[in-house]
Design a protein around this motif. Structure first.
Motif, PDB file in Angstrom:
ATOM      1  N   VAL A 418       0.854  -1.193   0.000  1.00 16.55           N
ATOM      2  CA  VAL A 418       0.000   0.000   0.000  1.00 16.55           C
ATOM      3  C   VAL A 418       0.887   1.239   0.000  1.00 16.55           C
ATOM      4  O   VAL A 418       1.730   1.405   0.885  1.00 16.55           O
ATOM      5  CB  VAL A 418      -0.925   0.034   1.238  1.00 16.55           C
ATOM      6  N   ARG A 419       0.695   2.099  -0.993  1.00 17.46           N
ATOM      7  CA  ARG A 419       1.368   3.398  -0.977  1.00 17.46           C
ATOM      8  C   ARG A 419       0.365   4.450  -0.562  1.00 17.46           C
ATOM      9  O   ARG A 419      -0.649   4.643  -1.232  1.00 17.46           O
ATOM     10  CB  ARG A 419       1.931   3.765  -2.353  1.00 17.46           C
ATOM     11  N   ASP A 420       0.616   5.108   0.584  1.00 18.90           N
ATOM     12  CA  ASP A 420      -0.256   6.209   0.977  1.00 18.90           C
ATOM     13  C   ASP A 420       0.457   7.533   0.692  1.00 18.90           C
ATOM     14  O   ASP A 420       1.454   7.561  -0.032  1.00 18.90           O
ATOM     15  CB  ASP A 420      -0.704   6.068   2.437  1.00 18.90           C
ATOM     16  N   ALA A 421      -0.045   8.624   1.255  1.00 14.98           N
ATOM     17  CA  ALA A 421       0.521   9.948   0.948  1.00 14.98           C
ATOM     18  C   ALA A 421       1.944  10.109   1.475  1.00 14.98           C
ATOM     19  O   ALA A 421       2.675  10.987   1.011  1.00 14.98           O
ATOM     20  CB  ALA A 421      -0.377  11.037   1.538  1.00 14.98           C
ATOM     21  N   ASN A 422       2.355   9.262   2.426  1.00 20.65           N
ATOM     22  CA  ASN A 422       3.660   9.433   3.062  1.00 20.65           C
ATOM     23  C   ASN A 422       4.689   8.394   2.678  1.00 20.65           C
ATOM     24  O   ASN A 422       5.874   8.700   2.569  1.00 20.65           O
ATOM     25  CB  ASN A 422       3.505   9.407   4.597  1.00 20.65           C
ATOM     26  N   ARG A 423       4.269   7.141   2.480  1.00 22.53           N
ATOM     27  CA  ARG A 423       5.245   6.066   2.355  1.00 22.53           C
ATOM     28  C   ARG A 423       4.588   4.793   1.837  1.00 22.53           C
ATOM     29  O   ARG A 423       3.387   4.762   1.585  1.00 22.53           O
ATOM     30  CB  ARG A 423       5.857   5.773   3.727  1.00 22.53           C
ATOM     31  N   PHE A 424       5.410   3.736   1.704  1.00 22.66           N
ATOM     32  CA  PHE A 424       4.912   2.412   1.344  1.00 22.66           C
ATOM     33  C   PHE A 424       4.788   1.544   2.586  1.00 22.66           C
ATOM     34  O   PHE A 424       5.622   1.617   3.493  1.00 22.66           O
ATOM     35  CB  PHE A 424       5.862   1.730   0.352  1.00 22.66           C
ATOM     36  N   HIS A 425       3.748   0.728   2.590  1.00 26.14           N
ATOM     37  CA  HIS A 425       3.556  -0.292   3.618  1.00 26.14           C
ATOM     38  C   HIS A 425       3.561  -1.644   2.918  1.00 26.14           C
ATOM     39  O   HIS A 425       2.761  -1.877   2.002  1.00 26.14           O
ATOM     40  CB  HIS A 425       2.226  -0.097   4.343  1.00 26.14           C
ATOM     41  N   HIS A 426       4.450  -2.533   3.343  1.00 28.07           N
ATOM     42  CA  HIS A 426       4.514  -3.883   2.784  1.00 28.07           C
ATOM     43  C   HIS A 426       3.935  -4.857   3.810  1.00 28.07           C
ATOM     44  O   HIS A 426       4.554  -5.127   4.845  1.00 28.07           O
ATOM     45  CB  HIS A 426       5.961  -4.260   2.447  1.00 28.07           C
ATOM     46  N   PHE A 427       2.719  -5.350   3.534  1.00 26.81           N
ATOM     47  CA  PHE A 427       2.031  -6.258   4.449  1.00 26.81           C
ATOM     48  C   PHE A 427       2.280  -7.709   4.030  1.00 26.81           C
ATOM     49  O   PHE A 427       2.092  -8.059   2.862  1.00 26.81           O
ATOM     50  CB  PHE A 427       0.528  -5.999   4.447  1.00 26.81           C
ATOM     51  N   GLN A 428       2.664  -8.524   5.000  1.00 21.65           N
ATOM     52  CA  GLN A 428       2.905  -9.933   4.702  1.00 21.65           C
ATOM     53  C   GLN A 428       2.752 -10.756   5.984  1.00 21.65           C
ATOM     54  O   GLN A 428       3.309 -10.401   7.033  1.00 21.65           O
ATOM     55  CB  GLN A 428       4.312 -10.131   4.124  1.00 21.65           C
ATOM     56  N   GLN A 429       1.966 -11.835   5.885  1.00 22.33           N
ATOM     57  CA  GLN A 429       1.777 -12.766   7.005  1.00 22.33           C
ATOM     58  C   GLN A 429       1.424 -12.059   8.315  1.00 22.33           C
ATOM     59  O   GLN A 429       1.935 -12.380   9.384  1.00 22.33           O
ATOM     60  CB  GLN A 429       3.029 -13.629   7.182  1.00 22.33           C
ATOM     61  N   GLY A 430       0.527 -11.061   8.212  1.00 20.12           N
ATOM     62  CA  GLY A 430       0.021 -10.395   9.411  1.00 20.12           C
ATOM     63  C   GLY A 430       0.902  -9.314   9.991  1.00 20.12           C
ATOM     64  O   GLY A 430       0.659  -8.843  11.112  1.00 20.12           O
ATOM     65  N   ALA A 431       1.944  -8.917   9.277  1.00 21.20           N
ATOM     66  CA  ALA A 431       2.841  -7.861   9.770  1.00 21.20           C
ATOM     67  C   ALA A 431       3.059  -6.825   8.671  1.00 21.20           C
ATOM     68  O   ALA A 431       2.851  -7.098   7.490  1.00 21.20           O
ATOM     69  CB  ALA A 431       4.170  -8.456  10.214  1.00 21.20           C
ATOM     70  N   CYS A 432       3.488  -5.622   9.088  1.00 24.58           N
ATOM     71  CA  CYS A 432       3.770  -4.549   8.125  1.00 24.58           C
ATOM     72  C   CYS A 432       5.224  -4.126   8.253  1.00 24.58           C
ATOM     73  O   CYS A 432       5.788  -4.108   9.354  1.00 24.58           O
ATOM     74  CB  CYS A 432       2.855  -3.350   8.366  1.00 24.58           C
ATOM     75  N   SER A 433       5.809  -3.756   7.141  1.00 30.34           N
ATOM     76  CA  SER A 433       7.217  -3.333   7.116  1.00 30.34           C
ATOM     77  C   SER A 433       7.468  -2.106   7.979  1.00 30.34           C
ATOM     78  O   SER A 433       8.593  -1.877   8.424  1.00 30.34           O
ATOM     79  CB  SER A 433       7.647  -3.054   5.673  1.00 30.34           C
TER      80      SER A 433
END
Length: 438
Positions: A418-433
């Motif tokens: 997910v790219r929001d207005a501030n940064r990228f979030h990499h979601f995998q196996q119930g956790a986020c980067s």
């Protein structure tokens, strides 16, 4: 040439419509006028028009130069148009501009902002001669993906090669610290700007430091730093402080920050939204309503939140509670299935992130139909099982959607970016980067 200068003047004065009117009235257009118009559309957030103009320029048998191509890459980066960006990359290779360090830097930025940090690295490694711009672009690419250690490793390499560090380098580094929660390292870097590298810390460095301190709740330290700045704090500094006050519910300091913003920029819609949300989350509903009414009286319009996803080279855009998509029934069915699975996994809708007064049941329904959840559900029913999803949002992702997406990634066994207005979030196996730090 006069026409091109007029187009540029109107763009810099904030009137894209007048720039477009002059451009359309020009009988003869050259590469300069086309490039200026493409850059103008990008500046005003109309990436689709910028890319359309590039196509029209080529149909008119005018060959784009490096300035044109960099403007088009910026449009792709702003619109997260990875498919179009790859196409322009192909044109760059065909035109022999791939070794140009400035074009390469724009490619690095485009790929990073479109979600492909691997492609950014590949372009960076293929540039024959780097300059500070290409190093900074790669460091910032790592920063927005939350890869703070990679950004710092690259900075070390930059120093070893004797590259002259500039102001922008430290903005990139402090951004990397902000997105990765590296507070102590940020303190060290901020102090070393002047003490080690002999560079005068600018307003943007202070803004980054205020943001870092605010994110971890060190609001009084942030306030103290603002009071000791050698230069007058600008809107970005006060917005960083107001945003932190919104997160931690610090009303008095938030009101002070908002007051300063309205002095500098009376039509700053972000300040209205943050202060209104701060009032709502601290139970000051009357203040929240009055502020929203004031915003409307002053004709300060709030940007609607929207999320888009590209499937089979077609972009699908969603708004909150959207009913317009032709597959809305299947999307809602998938959302219902996901909600049931999430509740079994312990999910509790966090209605604190809704700032309007409404019944709890309506709040939960509204949360379930946020634009990012609709986009994710559509992506799940429209792509093969196990394939990764990439979605893009024009505003900051809300806390409830962040928690929900973590659970969804585990339930469906997919990677969700997910790219929001501030940064990228990499979601995998119930956790986020981001490790819940954004």
């Amino acid at each position: 040439m006069v026409g091109s200068c007029l187009v540029d003047m109107y763009i810099k004065c904030g009137s894209i419509d007048d720039a477009c009117r002059v451009f359309n009235s020009m009988k003869n257009r050259n590469v300069i006028s086309w490039s200026t118009m493409i850059a103008g559309y990008t500046k005003f957030g109309r990436g689709d028009k910028a890319l359309e103009s590039l196509q029209q320029m080529q149909q008119a048998s005018i060959k784009p130069d490096t300035i044109t191509l960099m403007a088009a890459l910026n449009a792709c980066a702003a619109a997260a148009a990875l498919h179009e960006g790859r196409f322009i990359h192909g044109q760059i290779i065909h035109s022999g501009f791939e070794s140009d360090v400035f074009v390469g830097s724009s490619l690095i930025d485009m790929y990073a902002k479109c979600g492909s940090i691997i492609d950014s690295c590949r372009v960076f490694n293929n540039i024959p001669m780097h300059n500070v711009v290409s190093w900074n672009a790669m460091i910032m690419g790592y920063a927005i993906h939350g890869l703070g250690s990679d950004a710092l490793r690259l900075f070390e390499q930059m120093c070893q090669k004797g590259v002259e560090i500039d102001n922008a380098t430290f903005v990139c580094l402090l951004s990397a610290c902000s997105h990765a929660g590296l507070v102590d390292l940020a303190h060290y870097l901020f102090e070393s700007i002047s003490s080690v590298y002999g560079i005068l810390a600018r307003i943007e460095h202070h803004s980054c430091m205020i943001d870092i301190l605010g994110r971890v709740g060190h609001l009084h330290e942030a306030d103290k730093l603002i009071k000791t700045m050698w230069c007058q704090p600008d809107v970005s500094v006060w917005m960083a402080l107001l945003g932190a006050c919104r997160i931690y519910g610090i009303l008095q300091l938030g009101e002070l920050a908002a007051k300063q913003i309205f002095k500098l920029d009376p039509e700053n819609v972000g300040a209205y939204v943050l202060l209104s949300n701060l009032y709502a989350t601290t139970g000051k509903w009357d203040n929240s309503r009055m502020l929203q009414q004031m915003r409307k009286r002053r004709h300060v319009h709030k940007q609607p939140g929207q999320t888009w996803i590209e499937v089979n080279n077609q972009v699908h855009t969603f708004l909150v509670n959207d009913r317009e998509h032709p597959q809305i029934m299947e999307i809602e069915e998938e959302l219902k299935r996901l909600s049931e699975e999430m509740i079994k996994a312990g999910y509790v809708p966090n209605t604190r992130f809704l700032v309007r007064e409404m019944e709890e049941e309506l709040k939960q329904f509204s949360l379930c139909h946020h634009s990012e959840k609709l986009a994710i559900a559509f992506g799940l029913i429209s792509t093969p099982d196990g394939s990764p999803l990439s979605i893009f949002k024009n505003l900051r992702v809300c806390g409830d959607c962040h928690e929900a997406t973590k659970l969804i990634s585990r339930i469906v066994g997919r990677s969700i970016v997910v790219r929001d207005a501030n940064r990228f979030h990499h979601f995998q196996q119930g956790a986020c980067s981001c490790r819940d730090y954004w």
